[in-house]
Scaffold this motif. Sequence first.
Motif, PDB file in Angstrom:
ATOM      1  N   GLU A   1      -5.695  -8.837  -3.112  1.00  0.00           N
ATOM      2  CA  GLU A   1      -6.422  -8.200  -2.008  1.00  0.00           C
ATOM      3  C   GLU A   1      -5.837  -6.836  -1.668  1.00  0.00           C
ATOM      4  OE1 GLU A   1      -7.384 -10.661   1.472  1.00  0.00           O
ATOM      5  OE2 GLU A   1      -6.419 -12.236   0.317  1.00  0.00           O
ATOM      6  N   ASN A   2      -4.513  -6.747  -1.735  1.00  0.00           N
ATOM      7  CA  ASN A   2      -3.878  -5.465  -1.414  1.00  0.00           C
ATOM      8  C   ASN A   2      -4.364  -4.384  -2.374  1.00  0.00           C
ATOM      9  OD1 ASN A   2      -1.509  -3.489  -2.158  1.00  0.00           O
ATOM     10  ND2 ASN A   2      -1.187  -4.085  -0.033  1.00  0.00           N
ATOM     11  N   PHE A   3      -4.365  -4.705  -3.675  1.00  0.00           N
ATOM     12  CA  PHE A   3      -4.712  -3.691  -4.665  1.00  0.00           C
ATOM     13  C   PHE A   3      -6.210  -3.411  -4.695  1.00  0.00           C
ATOM     14  CE2 PHE A   3      -1.113  -2.392  -7.398  1.00  0.00           C
ATOM     15  CZ  PHE A   3      -0.111  -3.052  -6.705  1.00  0.00           C
TER      16      PHE A   3
ATOM     17  N   TYR B   1      -5.213   1.108   3.947  1.00  0.00           N
ATOM     18  CA  TYR B   1      -4.766   1.147   5.335  1.00  0.00           C
ATOM     19  C   TYR B   1      -3.251   0.929   5.465  1.00  0.00           C
ATOM     20  CZ  TYR B   1      -5.341  -0.507  10.299  1.00  0.00           C
ATOM     21  OH  TYR B   1      -5.305  -0.711  11.643  1.00  0.00           O
ATOM     22  N   HIS B   2      -2.649   0.213   4.476  1.00  0.00           N
ATOM     23  CA  HIS B   2      -1.218  -0.102   4.591  1.00  0.00           C
ATOM     24  C   HIS B   2      -0.331   1.047   4.125  1.00  0.00           C
ATOM     25  CE1 HIS B   2      -1.062  -0.642   0.222  1.00  0.00           C
ATOM     26  NE2 HIS B   2       0.206  -0.910   0.280  1.00  0.00           N
ATOM     27  N   THR B   3      -0.896   1.945   3.335  1.00  0.00           N
ATOM     28  CA  THR B   3      -0.065   2.949   2.666  1.00  0.00           C
ATOM     29  C   THR B   3       0.765   3.804   3.630  1.00  0.00           C
ATOM     30  OG1 THR B   3      -1.799   2.998   1.006  1.00  0.00           O
ATOM     31  CG2 THR B   3      -0.091   4.677   0.826  1.00  0.00           C
TER      32      THR B   3
ATOM     33  N   THR C   1       3.533   1.051   5.399  1.00  0.00           N
ATOM     34  CA  THR C   1       4.376   0.286   4.473  1.00  0.00           C
ATOM     35  C   THR C   1       5.177   1.213   3.564  1.00  0.00           C
ATOM     36  OG1 THR C   1       2.948  -1.664   4.472  1.00  0.00           O
ATOM     37  CG2 THR C   1       4.325  -1.342   2.539  1.00  0.00           C
ATOM     38  N   HIS C   2       4.538   2.262   3.080  1.00  0.00           N
ATOM     39  CA  HIS C   2       5.185   3.110   2.071  1.00  0.00           C
ATOM     40  C   HIS C   2       5.750   4.402   2.648  1.00  0.00           C
ATOM     41  CE1 HIS C   2       4.082   0.194  -0.801  1.00  0.00           C
ATOM     42  NE2 HIS C   2       2.786   0.372  -0.622  1.00  0.00           N
ATOM     43  N   ARG C   3       6.036   4.368   3.924  1.00  0.00           N
ATOM     44  CA  ARG C   3       6.573   5.550   4.570  1.00  0.00           C
ATOM     45  C   ARG C   3       7.860   6.047   3.902  1.00  0.00           C
ATOM     46  NH1 ARG C   3       7.747   6.075  11.017  1.00  0.00           N
ATOM     47  NH2 ARG C   3       8.854   8.039  10.872  1.00  0.00           N
TER      48      ARG C   3
ATOM     49  N   ASP D   1       8.527  -2.815  -0.934  1.00  0.00           N
ATOM     50  CA  ASP D   1       8.056  -2.984   0.441  1.00  0.00           C
ATOM     51  C   ASP D   1       6.749  -3.758   0.501  1.00  0.00           C
ATOM     52  OD1 ASP D   1      10.228  -1.783   1.714  1.00  0.00           O
ATOM     53  OD2 ASP D   1       9.429   0.217   1.346  1.00  0.00           O
ATOM     54  N   ASP D   2       5.907  -3.626  -0.536  1.00  0.00           N
ATOM     55  CA  ASP D   2       4.696  -4.443  -0.597  1.00  0.00           C
ATOM     56  C   ASP D   2       5.057  -5.917  -0.550  1.00  0.00           C
ATOM     57  OD1 ASP D   2       2.582  -2.588  -0.762  1.00  0.00           O
ATOM     58  OD2 ASP D   2       2.947  -2.249  -2.897  1.00  0.00           O
ATOM     59  N   ILE D   3       5.934  -6.318  -1.452  1.00  0.00           N
ATOM     60  CA  ILE D   3       6.204  -7.747  -1.614  1.00  0.00           C
ATOM     61  C   ILE D   3       6.931  -8.297  -0.399  1.00  0.00           C
ATOM     62  CG2 ILE D   3       7.462  -9.414  -3.051  1.00  0.00           C
ATOM     63  CD1 ILE D   3       6.434  -7.861  -5.480  1.00  0.00           C
TER      64      ILE D   3
HETATM   65 FE   LIG Z   1       1.384  -0.951  -1.429  1.00  0.00          FE
END
Ligand SMILES: [Fe+2]
Lengths: 196, 456
Positions: free
Chosen positions: B204-206, B211-213, B216-218, B371-373
């Motif tokens: 689902e994330n991929f 919206y998470h980028t 989460t990936h700051r 950070d995703d996982i």
């Molecule tokens: Fe991600």
Amino acid sequence: MTGTTSGSGGKFRTSLPHDDPRHLIAHHFLNEEAALLDAAAWHLWLELLTPDITYLMPVRVTTMADTDPSTLGTHARMDHFAEDLYSLRKRVERLSGGHAWTEDPPSRTRHLVTNVRTFTAETDPPVPEPTGVGAVVEVESALLLFRSRGDDRPPEFLSAGRRDLLRHTEHGWRLAHRSVTVDESVLRTQNLAILL
Amino acid sequence: MRPGPAEEISAAIADGMIPAHVYGDPEVFELERRNLFPRTWVFLGHTSEIPHPGDFVLRRIVDDSFIVTRDDTGRIGVHLNMCLHRGMQVCRAEMGNTRMFRCPYHAWSYRNDGSLAGLPFHDEAYGGEEGLSRDRHRLVAPARVETYNGLMFAAVEDPGISLEDFLGDFRFYLDLYTAQSESGLELRGPQRWRVNANWKIGCENFVGDMYHTPYTHRSVVDIGLFREPKAHKRKEGVLYHCGVGGGTTYKLPPGDFTERMRYVGYPDIMIDRMAALWSEPQRRMVGDDGFMVSAATLFPNLSLVHNWPIVREGEDVVPFISLRQWHPVSATETEVLSWFAVDAEAPDDFKADSYKAYLMCFGSSGMFEQDDIENWVSITTAAAGSMAHRLQLNSRMGLLHDGGQVGRPLDDFPGPGFARVGYGEFNQRNWLQMWSRHLFPPGAGDTTGRDTGGER
Ligand SMILES: [Fe+2]
Ligand code: FES
């Protein structure tokens, strides 16, 4: 007495005796380094590296026993880490920047370093003094990394062998190369947001 | 009669709500294991992993182990890793090269096309061909095995649709990752590691989570891994969804096709090949509209990613591609298989830099992936609790209470399916609806894998 013995497993190197100055230097280096890593002193750890550091951790695979022994159990074309100073520095900057969520709360790690074996390493040109500036020492060690995070997950372990080259620079002994031979083909750890 | 879990889940998902327990419930996992994975096309690997006759890799579909081989004649074959005699696993290496798989138990031996070559004491023990005819015995195979652009897929039971038809128009997007030259991809890897997360969360994330980028990936933006701080620009990208797949894109700065491909770091020699190979609408998506593919998911559990970090101090960005499979181990455990993929005709120095770009961003040590996982493990832990049966997660982004939508699909997008600019969970809902239809046993739901009535 450093040299090789031949046994049924082929050539097997004998390490320097444990009172050899090069062994004492190498062993001391590895223990100090482990202390820095366990204290999350990433920036101090970076200072232990030569500018041309290569830091590798190949993926291990399960192969049959009759496979070419030179590639046995290693996936020749894939790594978990294949780092240089730039990428290691980026990893350290990320871990210390306050937004690496996977290490917030941080892991509690213990780098258990053992089975330290030191070998003479040839240099070109040869150094007159075996521990003088320019000298290189090769050191193998076993690493058991214990990692615990939070309070609802079981701890994780990583078992690995390491082969390092330490170089005596004008700033002191520095890590010039590390290759980590991890003992699992499928890692049982959430990620490698840590250094080995 | 009280509705079963599949009915309850489907009803909630049709409304954009996700029963939280689906990310940690062994009962739901059992439905997936029985009804979903055996009855759709599942990715096994890429032909470049087994380039020579005799090469093999071992891959799994849930809990079944399959030997994926290239036989002596060069044909790809897939066979269950289970001896026909007493069931021993005939192959215990995860990769290698062999003409023959010899069972370690009683030494029945199988050729690399799965056929039974011989067995000890055939005459004395079995009465020769009269008791056991060798050429009528071969290792069990899945119902269908087909490839597309070198991607090898198997369907354990016949899904009633060819791989090409299953992929349908999603091939338009898949080609952008897997056909950058006539030679296609070559893969390195996979890295494999196990995480305490449910397999669906990565899918689902991929498929659509732009919206998470920014949050989460700051950290990867903080450290200057990209040419521009681009996390907050994520909402300028397009989300597209088409049949069995969907994905996200980045909006590139102004330029034509060549300039925009250069912007993400492709050398001219590769750009020329892509320009020659890609269709006019494919070129237009990048060249005129400026949308560059980023993350994507092909149902059920193959994801792709394309990004372009800086791999050397003070230098330009280099793009990489990764294929990744979220292999389900249990309701709460996933084995991630993450491959580095690169165009086989790319220059060697590009391949080396692209590999470096991959390792920094994705895979077991990747700074994005870490950070995703972390998020996905945390969700799974919470979803395995008993309260998760009382909570429905809000996956309604882009839907209004009155049934209306925030924004609307683009009508002049060059690609098939539908596309819209900005954040929204349209893709996740489509993926989830496809998933929930596959929870039903044969005959009770649409199981062809086709997106017959998805949300637009
Ligand atoms: Fe991600
Ligand atoms: S189980 Fe394989 S030969 Fe008997």
